[in-house]
Design a protein around this motif. Structure first.
Motif, PDB file in Angstrom:
ATOM      1  N   LYS A 167       0.828  -1.207   0.000  1.00  0.00           N
ATOM      2  CA  LYS A 167       0.000   0.000   0.000  1.00  0.00           C
ATOM      3  C   LYS A 167       0.866   1.261   0.000  1.00  0.00           C
ATOM      4  CE  LYS A 167      -4.073  -2.055   1.161  1.00  0.00           C
ATOM      5  NZ  LYS A 167      -3.747  -3.432   0.771  1.00  0.00           N
ATOM      6  N   LEU A 168       0.279   2.339  -0.528  1.00  0.00           N
ATOM      7  CA  LEU A 168       0.936   3.651  -0.536  1.00  0.00           C
ATOM      8  C   LEU A 168       0.220   4.556   0.463  1.00  0.00           C
ATOM      9  CD1 LEU A 168       1.210   3.988  -4.416  1.00  0.00           C
ATOM     10  CD2 LEU A 168       3.061   3.403  -2.836  1.00  0.00           C
ATOM     11  N   ILE A 169       0.991   5.262   1.270  1.00  0.00           N
ATOM     12  CA  ILE A 169       0.369   5.988   2.380  1.00  0.00           C
ATOM     13  C   ILE A 169      -0.304   7.300   1.948  1.00  0.00           C
ATOM     14  CG2 ILE A 169       2.298   7.388   3.296  1.00  0.00           C
ATOM     15  CD1 ILE A 169       0.003   5.220   5.419  1.00  0.00           C
ATOM     16  N   LEU A 170       0.278   8.015   0.989  1.00  0.00           N
ATOM     17  CA  LEU A 170      -0.294   9.328   0.652  1.00  0.00           C
ATOM     18  C   LEU A 170      -1.725   9.249   0.109  1.00  0.00           C
ATOM     19  CD1 LEU A 170       2.846  11.142  -0.728  1.00  0.00           C
ATOM     20  CD2 LEU A 170       1.484  11.871   1.209  1.00  0.00           C
ATOM     21  N   PRO A 171      -2.031   8.290  -0.813  1.00  0.00           N
ATOM     22  CA  PRO A 171      -3.428   8.209  -1.273  1.00  0.00           C
ATOM     23  C   PRO A 171      -4.404   7.931  -0.129  1.00  0.00           C
ATOM     24  CG  PRO A 171      -1.982   6.953  -2.719  1.00  0.00           C
ATOM     25  CD  PRO A 171      -1.157   7.363  -1.542  1.00  0.00           C
TER      26      PRO A 171
END
Ligand code: SF4
Lengths: 378, 86
Positions: A167-171
């Motif tokens: 997973k990517l944190i910013l989105p």
């Protein structure tokens, strides 16, 4: 602020003084499971000003993993030809039909690994087995998965695949701030280790688009406190900014070697998060050129229904919309010994931290201790 | 197995651990490294890492001199290590 020049009692007094100047209650979200655990372990909540709350966000890798992804993993781990390699925290997460731990008890071949490369070594030494690496985690852990895929390619392994739900944190931070059911967030305590990879400049979009202060902080009590003081002082002064309080590890543009590796192996795509649904471009998926290492393709996995266990509100907990005791199952049907949701299993889970250390609210004892400190400080 | 020869050993609280340094290719023996899941993910600024380490040591000593109030404890930097690259 350098914790070498500002001691913990002094920062605590400054935090209370700054909070006393506020005419309202504010809440900061720690976007990282390690911050959650660290704050509970050092008793931070009990010495916080009453009008400054710290709430947990979607930063525990196990907790954000959708139930469907966990069910898929358990099904795959139970197949006779597969040896599933996983980080330890995934072992006890319950799925629709038991957990990986239970599957292992029933005879499935499941190995706990310390590093993704251990899984590659296992595939190398057991060519007759299909070794699948369960790849969960954020930008911090994804480079390790990418490195394993590259190593398997170099070694020409055809018995190594990954089941990735990175997973990517910013989105996710953007999704929280854009949601109709938006939690009250006056600032973010940004994750230290993710920031090592993506860099402090990456949070500018949150600061500028959503007018929300961001502070990148370390994990030790002094570093945590210093970040919260910085956030509180910003809010009190009506400032919105981006401050890197962890410069010893986090550079403005992050780690270029890790970013290049991620870019080589993965591409962003829509990913499902526990309780938060599908978040656009919030996951990392193997690029076309690496599809032969994709376990979902190798084993023709079919999409699985994504349903949280009945009664479990992990999704609301990781979105900062509910505290663990608001879950009817907390401490009754759901305990660390017999967990129902991942937030109670993971060592970084908010429910596990509440069960072990909480509830820690600003107490009269905590306030009295700050007053004592104020008296002794010059 | 070594990957591009980028394999090192770090000293973590006196325990020697193998670590992959492909994400920190300029790591040298004696560097402070941040370790995550078997990979060195960043080199730490030596002066600031030393200061943090010294502060934590002082806190740990203070905690053993006077018992900590309930609910408090000292978090140790499990991932801050002194690198010793092979
Ligand atoms: S207490 Fe258990 S069931 Fe309730 S939200 Fe937490 S993990 Fe889920």
């Amino acid at each position: 602020m350098n914790i070498g020049t500002r001691a913990i009692p002094e920062m605590l007094c400054a935090l209370h003084a700054s909070a006393a100047g506020l005419d309202r209650s504010i809440a900061f979200m720690e976007v990282c499971g390690t911050h959650t655990t660290s704050a509970f372990r050092c008793g931070l909540h009990s010495v916080m000003p009453e009008n400054v709350r710290l709430i947990s966000g979607p930063g525990c890798p196990v907790c954000v993993t959708a139930q469907a992804d966990i069910d898929e993993l358990i099904d795959l781990g139970s197949r006779g030809e597969v040896t599933l390699c996983t980080y330890g925290d995934m072992l006890r997460v319950p799925g629709k039909r038991g957990s990986l731990e239970k599957a292992r008890g029933d005879g499935a071949s499941i190995e706990v690994v310390y590093s993704s490369l251990d899984a590659v070594r296992l595939a190398q030494s057991h060519p007759q087995r299909q070794v699948v690496f369960a790849a969960v985690g954020f930008e911090t852990t994804a480079p390790a998965t990418a490195a394993a895929v590259c190593a398997a390619q170099e070694l020409g392994l055809d018995n190594f695949t990954v089941l990735a739900s990175h997973k990517l944190i910013l989105p996710a931070m953007r999704a929280l701030l854009s949601a109709t059911d938006r939690p009250k967030i006056n600032g973010f305590l940004c994750p230290g280790h993710v920031s090592v990879i993506i860099g402090s400049d990456a949070y500018r979009c949150i600061v500028e688009e959503f007018n929300t202060p961001c502070v990148i902080g370390g994990f030790e009590p002094g570093l945590l406190l210093s970040s919260l003081l910085c956030l509180t002082e910003m809010v009190a002064a009506g400032r919105v900014g981006l401050v890197n309080q962890y410069p010893q590890a986090v550079r403005p543009t992050g780690n270029p070697h890790a970013q290049a590796l991620l870019q080589e192996v993965f591409e962003p795509g829509h990913a499902r998060w526990r309780g938060m649904g599908l978040i656009p471009m919030s996951g990392l998926f193997l690029r076309q050129s690496y599809q032969r290492f994709n376990a979902a393709h190798r084993f023709s996995l079919k999409p699985v229904d994504d349903r949280e266990p009945p009664g479990c509100i992990c999704g609301r907990v990781i979105s900062g919309l509910a505290l663990p005791p608001e879950c009817k199952l907390f401490g009754r049907a759901c305990t660390p010994v017999q967990p129902i949701g991942p937030c109670m299993v993971s060592s970084e889970g908010t429910c596990a931290a509440w069960f072990k250390y909480g509830p820690q609210r600003a107490s009269s004892n905590g306030v009295a201790r700050v007053q004592q400190l104020q008296e002794v400080l010059p | 197995m070594t990957h591009n020869g980028l394999e090192g050993v770090v000293d973590l609280h006196g325990t020697r651990l193998p670590v992959n340094t492909m994400l920190t290719p300029d790591a040298q023996p004696g560097d402070w490294l941040l370790i995550h899941a078997g990979f060195a993910i960043e080199k730490l600024d030596p002066q600031q890492a030393g200061e943090t380490w010294a502060l934590l040591r002082d806190l740990a000593q203070a905690a053993t001199r006077s018992p900590a109030p309930s609910g408090t404890g000292i978090a140790t930097p499990a991932s801050t290590t002194q690198g010793d690259r092979r």
